[in-house]
Design a protein around this motif. Sequence first.
Motif, PDB file in Angstrom:
ATOM      1  N   LYS A 286      15.148  13.537 -13.294  1.00  0.00           N
ATOM      2  CA  LYS A 286      15.916  14.283 -12.191  1.00  0.00           C
ATOM      3  C   LYS A 286      17.145  14.394 -11.641  1.00  0.00           C
ATOM      4  CE  LYS A 286      11.416  15.878 -11.118  1.00  0.00           C
ATOM      5  NZ  LYS A 286      10.095  15.787 -10.138  1.00  0.00           N
ATOM      6  N   ALA A 287      18.128  13.631 -11.303  1.00  0.00           N
ATOM      7  CA  ALA A 287      19.067  12.858 -11.094  1.00  0.00           C
ATOM      8  C   ALA A 287      19.761  12.577 -11.928  1.00  0.00           C
ATOM      9  CB  ALA A 287      18.712  11.998 -10.413  1.00  0.00           C
ATOM     10  N   GLN A 288      19.755  12.900 -13.464  1.00  0.00           N
ATOM     11  CA  GLN A 288      20.770  12.936 -14.470  1.00  0.00           C
ATOM     12  C   GLN A 288      21.699  14.782 -14.595  1.00  0.00           C
ATOM     13  OE1 GLN A 288      21.423   9.740 -14.999  1.00  0.00           O
ATOM     14  NE2 GLN A 288      19.618   9.663 -14.221  1.00  0.00           N
ATOM     15  N   PRO A 289      23.316  13.976 -15.096  1.00  0.00           N
ATOM     16  CA  PRO A 289      23.717  15.702 -15.357  1.00  0.00           C
ATOM     17  C   PRO A 289      23.234  16.080 -16.669  1.00  0.00           C
ATOM     18  CG  PRO A 289      25.370  13.565 -15.018  1.00  0.00           C
ATOM     19  CD  PRO A 289      23.738  13.052 -15.096  1.00  0.00           C
ATOM     20  N   GLY A 290      23.026  17.393 -15.567  1.00  0.00           N
ATOM     21  CA  GLY A 290      22.453  18.312 -16.784  1.00  0.00           C
ATOM     22  C   GLY A 290      21.472  19.245 -16.490  1.00  0.00           C
ATOM     23  N   PHE A 291      20.129  18.097 -16.003  1.00  0.00           N
ATOM     24  CA  PHE A 291      19.108  17.893 -15.868  1.00  0.00           C
ATOM     25  C   PHE A 291      18.772  20.010 -15.172  1.00  0.00           C
ATOM     26  CE2 PHE A 291      14.782  18.114 -13.129  1.00  0.00           C
ATOM     27  CZ  PHE A 291      14.530  17.633 -13.953  1.00  0.00           C
ATOM     28  N   VAL A 292      17.888  19.955 -15.937  1.00  0.00           N
ATOM     29  CA  VAL A 292      17.095  21.613 -15.144  1.00  0.00           C
ATOM     30  C   VAL A 292      16.058  21.436 -13.965  1.00  0.00           C
ATOM     31  CG1 VAL A 292      16.904  24.192 -14.800  1.00  0.00           C
ATOM     32  CG2 VAL A 292      18.611  22.785 -16.177  1.00  0.00           C
ATOM     33  N   SER A 293      14.254  21.184 -14.462  1.00  0.00           N
ATOM     34  CA  SER A 293      13.695  20.835 -14.180  1.00  0.00           C
ATOM     35  C   SER A 293      12.658  20.101 -15.391  1.00  0.00           C
ATOM     36  CB  SER A 293      12.584  22.422 -14.177  1.00  0.00           C
ATOM     37  OG  SER A 293      12.878  22.922 -15.283  1.00  0.00           O
ATOM     38  N   LEU A 294      11.461  20.109 -14.202  1.00  0.00           N
ATOM     39  CA  LEU A 294      10.197  19.574 -15.672  1.00  0.00           C
ATOM     40  C   LEU A 294       8.322  19.339 -15.018  1.00  0.00           C
ATOM     41  CD1 LEU A 294      11.046  15.345 -15.825  1.00  0.00           C
ATOM     42  CD2 LEU A 294       8.626  16.227 -14.575  1.00  0.00           C
ATOM     43  N   GLN A 295       8.089  19.561 -15.730  1.00  0.00           N
ATOM     44  CA  GLN A 295       6.364  19.232 -15.596  1.00  0.00           C
ATOM     45  C   GLN A 295       5.563  18.548 -16.198  1.00  0.00           C
ATOM     46  OE1 GLN A 295       5.978  24.164 -15.940  1.00  0.00           O
ATOM     47  NE2 GLN A 295       5.944  24.080 -13.541  1.00  0.00           N
ATOM     48  N   MET A 296       4.434  17.811 -15.980  1.00  0.00           N
ATOM     49  CA  MET A 296       3.521  17.421 -16.772  1.00  0.00           C
ATOM     50  C   MET A 296       2.640  18.394 -16.830  1.00  0.00           C
ATOM     51  SD  MET A 296       3.055  14.613 -18.379  1.00  0.00           S
ATOM     52  CE  MET A 296       3.857  12.756 -18.539  1.00  0.00           C
ATOM     53  N   HIS A 297       1.949  18.156 -17.705  1.00  0.00           N
ATOM     54  CA  HIS A 297       0.198  19.302 -18.307  1.00  0.00           C
ATOM     55  C   HIS A 297      -0.245  18.082 -18.828  1.00  0.00           C
ATOM     56  CE1 HIS A 297       2.580  23.287 -17.421  1.00  0.00           C
ATOM     57  NE2 HIS A 297       3.426  22.368 -18.878  1.00  0.00           N
ATOM     58  N   LYS A 298      -1.554  18.215 -18.594  1.00  0.00           N
ATOM     59  CA  LYS A 298      -2.644  17.295 -18.785  1.00  0.00           C
ATOM     60  C   LYS A 298      -3.476  18.413 -19.331  1.00  0.00           C
ATOM     61  CE  LYS A 298      -6.231  14.337 -17.331  1.00  0.00           C
ATOM     62  NZ  LYS A 298      -7.737  14.470 -17.374  1.00  0.00           N
TER      63      LYS A 298
END
Length: 116
Positions: A52-64
């Motif tokens: 999340k702190a890296q250049p170019g990151f936008v979003s993230l979701q985890m699913h089970k």
Amino acid sequence: MAKLQSLDPTTPMFAQFQEQTGPIVLANTFLVPKEKTEEFLPLFRRQAEFMKAQPGFVSLQMHKGTAGSQLLMNIAVWESAGALAAAFGSPEFQRMAADFPDDVVSYPHIFEQIDV
């Protein structure tokens, strides 16, 4: 370290890193033995905070997966394949990746959005 496998054997993730495209979606499906889920999730959260702190990151979701499935799926949006490749290749990310249990299998693949 988790074992990396290709969803599409004709297009491994490292070949996808060479594509100059963006924005992209990384869909990474993990096969995690049920007895390893409690060990896996904190390691993934730590890795996610780094990403999340890296250049170019936008979003993230985890699913089970449902119904007792052993699958977890991370969906991450990045500005470009190059930004994801840089983050993935960083020594810090690689050190964190080495901490994952050996019996976890990861199936990462990069996608572009298309109109339907």
